[in-house]
Design a protein around this motif. Structure first.
Motif: not given
Length: 186
Positions: A39-42, A65-79
């Motif tokens: 979902s684009r909005e979510d 490594t900022l990309s990994t740090y942010l990616g991990r946060i995004t993944r957990q928030r999305s889950i």
């Protein structure tokens, strides 16, 4: 802008850090979120939550490594957002599909629910993945960590969809056998 300069902006509490993060990593973070949420909005909400979490966590954290740090946060928030929005049903996202594929390997029962069992399970999975061929390990992580569609994984590898599905199936079966051998209840 380089990652360390962006991190320095966070440490200085300079609000332009979020703009720089969005400019450099926005599409990357949206892709991670969209693979989970479909979902684009979510996905946009999850990425915005990522910026907020990054703002609140730096300092004290100074990621290398900022990309990994942010990616991990995004993944957990999305889950977390996915679980909240789909308590009793599974949606059509890559996250839901990849979980369905892994159900035979790792159950959600009490055996893996406790913190110590989770740590042991994580170590066992890491050991198993460490023994895989690099191509198989990478495909496995792309599918079950980043939730990439199988067709995208096949295209990146330059191989057929059938071969990629087969490779992932064999890796899942191998993981299941390995975990059973290690004494995990599946």
């Amino acid at each position: 802008m380089e990652d360390q300069a962006i991190v320095a902006l966070y440490w200085q509490r300079d609000e332009s850090a979020i703009q720089e993060t969005q400019q450099k990593y926005g599409p990357y973070l949206l892709k991670i979120a969209y693979q989970i949420l479909s979902s684009r909005e979510d996905s946009e909400e999850s990425v915005n939550d990522t910026y907020l979490k990054a703002w609140g966590s730096m300092p004290p954290h100074r990621p290398v490594t900022l990309s990994t740090y942010l990616g991990r946060i995004t993944r957990q928030r999305s889950i977390d957002l996915f679980r909240t929005r789909h308590r009793d049903k599974r949606g059509g996202s890559e996250y839901a599909l990849s979980l369905t594929e892994l159900e035979d390997c790792v159950s959600g029962g009490d055996a893996t629910g406790r913190a110590m069992d989770q740590k042991l399970l994580a170590e066992a999975i890491a050991a198993y993945l460490g023994g895989l061929a690099p191509e198989t390990r990478t495909a496995f992580l792309e599918r079950y960590y980043f939730m990439d569609p199988v067709a995208d994984i096949a295209a990146r590898r330059g191989c057929t969809l059938a071969k990629t599905k087969s490779m992932l199936y064999r890796a899942r079966q191998g993981l299941r056998n390995y975990l059973e051998k290690e004494g995990f209840d599946l």
